[in-house]
Motif scaffolding. Structure first.
Motif, PDB file in Angstrom:
ATOM      1  N   VAL A 126      43.773  46.308  35.369  1.00  0.00           N
ATOM      2  CA  VAL A 126      44.406  45.555  36.445  1.00  0.00           C
ATOM      3  C   VAL A 126      45.672  44.902  35.899  1.00  0.00           C
ATOM      4  N   GLN A 144      43.375  41.698  42.231  1.00  0.00           N
ATOM      5  CA  GLN A 144      42.913  42.219  40.937  1.00  0.00           C
ATOM      6  C   GLN A 144      41.390  42.153  40.852  1.00  0.00           C
ATOM      7  N   THR A 147      38.089  48.716  35.172  1.00  0.00           N
ATOM      8  CA  THR A 147      39.328  49.330  35.645  1.00  0.00           C
ATOM      9  C   THR A 147      40.525  48.465  35.242  1.00  0.00           C
ATOM     10  N   ALA A 205      35.122  48.899  40.267  1.00  0.00           N
ATOM     11  CA  ALA A 205      34.761  49.709  39.090  1.00  0.00           C
ATOM     12  C   ALA A 205      35.032  48.852  37.865  1.00  0.00           C
ATOM     13  N   THR A 261      39.862  44.977  42.986  1.00  0.00           N
ATOM     14  CA  THR A 261      40.065  46.269  42.321  1.00  0.00           C
ATOM     15  C   THR A 261      39.102  46.432  41.148  1.00  0.00           C
ATOM     16  N   TRP A 262      38.973  45.382  40.366  1.00  0.00           N
ATOM     17  CA  TRP A 262      38.137  45.447  39.164  1.00  0.00           C
ATOM     18  C   TRP A 262      36.657  45.543  39.516  1.00  0.00           C
TER      19      TRP A 262
END
Length: 645
Positions: free
Chosen positions: A480, A468, A478, A475, A471-472
């Motif tokens: 999660v 997570q 975003t 960007a 991914t965050w």
């Protein structure tokens, strides 16, 4: 060792920051008393690409005549060679903690470290600063409180005396009131400016989430995103939160035990009462002084040890069965936990912790928990409950030192507009999920990820949480996943049927970890004899086979070395496999099958009979030596593994 010079690094960081920030204008050159950076050698264990330096800052920014202090920092440059995202800065959790473990973990993940520099800044007053606040005598004195059965406050006399001496000595050259989280926040801001970054992202870890909250508010234009791992809001009552979080953690572990441990809070209360009525003794090693002492554990000591054991997810999985045994009167079961918790405690500089707690936390926290006085009874008073003794130590130290408290306005900030990712563990024994959620108003653009069964290990130790985070960060903002269950599924609560109880086996695991050959003398001798004998026997078989000589007795004489090596291999595979899935298992005992592996030892012992019958002097000498070694190993195995303890 493959480092770049600080000058080269600053130039590259400045150019990269300009490209990243677009039209952002660089800050003017530092004025007098502004922070500066200088190169230093990196520790040998760091990656060869690491860039290490010293940040020099005023000790007291409000005093023009203040001396300067040096803080170590480390930069792990983007592994791609070309940063495409803002740098990410972090500090060790603490106060009183050191190292770059979190920064290294972030840099090692290609999704995070490939496109951005990862920066780690040491704490002022820490062991990685030029004039640390450490007080080994006070730290050792605190651990020695586990050796007495006085009241918690009564045990702190030596701690207070040692801290007063250390503060007086520090005051001869330094300004003790210049060490608080506001000063840490200003250090972070100074590092950004000195390295030439116009914008970066913040990563708070446990205690340093408080520092990063201040940085996000005070240097808002230069912060594009905030990650708060183990989020502790600035204005919380830390002591009250700790008792609440301890209760919540035990409740969660009860829920995950499939009914085997239905009410761990009640079990802890019961166990603590037994120790308060009759303290239990044993041998411990003080991690600060290195001296061995006999401990005498009271109810408060048990509560403290259990809370500290819950910090690590692997150890936490063993706590329910520990409490069940303690409540059943098996009080020696706590022995392995004492060693592990004290080892963990020795990683914190308690002198620095107390100084900063006296400034930032203790003036604002609640009193120790008590049972209310019985209603309608004249003269009835509240009944003290077992306490977390490190809070008692802080209360006593702060009362004696009389340091000024952090200003109330420094415990709050306005709402920060940066996108913010918050991690909270539902088994964190210091900050509960509810406490973390109480601070969300300060970061309205937030997302919260609840990590199940994470202890205080942090997002970098949980596979799902790290996913997570990556991914965050790619960007910020975003969406999660909001819940991670990886740790809870991987490290489940250890049930009584999962383990053969022995409190002695963990000493073997620790001896292996510490490479302490002395404590492993018996199994090492057994392993050497079995291995060399097996090799010699195989060679003898080959030679005798080539000669086509009878091999009946020779084959029979190999029973001992074959079963000896098989026994060692079986024990090693069984135990390491179990510990791989349940790291805390050794604190409770061994896998249930392990004692049965002793049958191989018995077979090997009877397998010495054919060796005696070989008739030669060499065979007789070997048989005599093997008999002694086998008997020693059998006794050791029965004592360490087979006998419940």
């Amino acid at each position: 060792m493959g480092r770049r010079s600080i000058a080269q690094f600053v130039l590259g960081a400045t150019v990269g920051a300009v490209l990243l920030a677009g039209s952002t204008v660089l800050l003017p050159a530092p004025a007098a008393q502004a922070a500066t950076v200088a190169e230093r050698d990196c520790a040998a264990e760091l990656p060869s690409t690491a860039v290490c330096g010293l940040l020099t800052v005023p000790e007291n920014r409000a005093d023009p005549a203040s001396r300067t202090i040096d803080l170590e920092y480390t930069v792990f440059p983007a592994s791609s060679g070309t940063p495409t995202a803002a740098p990410l800065v972090t500090m060790p959790g603490g106060p009183g903690r050191t190292g770059t473990a979190v920064a290294e973990a972030l840099a090692a993940d290609e999704r995070i470290g490939a496109g951005r520099d990862i920066v780690s800044l040491a704490q002022r007053g820490g062991l990685e600063s030029s004039d640390p606040l450490d007080c080994p005598a006070a730290s050792a004195a605190y651990v020695n409180t586990f050796t007495t059965d006085d009241t918690p406050s009564g045990e702190m006399t030596e701690v207070v005396a040692a801290m007063k001496e250390c503060v007086a000595a520090f005051g001869e050259t330094g300004q003790i009131n210049s060490y608080d989280r506001v000063a840490h926040a200003n250090d972070v801001i100074d590092l950004r400016q000195a390295l030439g970054y116009t914008v970066w992202s913040l990563y708070g870890d446990a205690w340093s989430t408080k520092v990063m909250q201040l940085v996000a508010a005070r240097d808002a234009a230069a912060v594009d995103a905030v990650v708060l791992d183990g989020f502790s809001p600035l204005d919380r009552d830390l002591k009250g939160d700790a008792y609440l979080a301890l209760s919540d953690s035990l409740t969660k572990l009860s829920e995950r035990s499939d009914g085997e441990y239905p009410d761990l809070n009640a079990t802890l209360t019961e166990a603590a009462a037994l120790f308060s009525d009759d303290p239990v003794g044993g041998l411990m090693t003080n991690p600060y002084s290195g001296k061995q002492r006999y401990y005498s554990l009271t109810g408060s000591d048990v509560v403290t040890l259990v809370q500290q054991a819950l910090y690590d997810p692997g150890t936490a999985a063993a706590v329910p069965e520990l409490l069940a045994r303690l409540a059943d009167g098996e009080r020696d079961a706590i022995n392995p936990f004492v060693a592990r918790v004290l080892q963990q405690m020795g990683e914190t500089d308690l002198g620095q912790y107390w100084i900063e707690a006296c400034r930032d936390e203790q003036p604002y926290w609640s009193a120790d928990p008590v049972l209310p006085a019985e209603e309608g009874v004249e003269g009835a008073e509240p009944t003290p409950l077992p306490v977390l003794t490190y809070f008692t130590a802080t209360d006593e130290v702060c009362g004696a030192l009389g340091l000024p408290a952090t200003a109330p306005e420094d415990r709050v900030t306005g709402a920060a507009g940066q996108p913010t990712l918050i991690f909270a563990s539902d088994t964190d024994p210091l900050i509960s999920v509810g406490a973390a959620q109480s601070g969300l108003a300060a970061f309205p653009n937030n997302q919260v990820v609840t990590v199940q069964s994470g202890g205080r290990a942090g997002a970098t130790a949980d596979e799902c949480a790290l996913d997570q985070l990556a991914t965050w960060l790619a960007a910020p903002g975003t969406p999660v996943e909001t819940t991670c269950t990886t740790s809870a599924e991987a490290v489940q609560v250890i049930a009584a049927d999962d383990v053969h109880p022995t409190s002695r086996f963990d000493s073997v695991v620790r001896a292996i970890e510490d490479r302490n050959a002395f404590e492993l003398t018996v199994p090492l001798i057994f392993a050497a004899l079995s291995g060399l004998w097996l090799l010699g026997w195989l060679i003898a078989l080959l030679v005798q086979g080539l000669r086509r000589e009878p091999m009946g007795m020779l084959i029979a004489s190999g029973i001992a070395p074959v079963t000896g090596v098989a026994f060692l291999a079986a024990v090693w595979i069984t135990v390491t496999s179990a510990l791989g899935g349940q790291p805390g298992l050794a604190l409770l005992g061994v896998p249930p099958v392990t004692p049965w592996l002793g049958i191989l030892l018995g077979v090997g012992f009877f397998g010495l009979i054919p060796v005696w019958r070989l008739g030669s002097r060499a065979a007789a000498a070997l048989a005599a030596l093997a008999t002694l070694v086998w008997l020693g190993m059998i006794i050791w195995f029965v004592w360490i593994v087979v006998l419940p303890s």
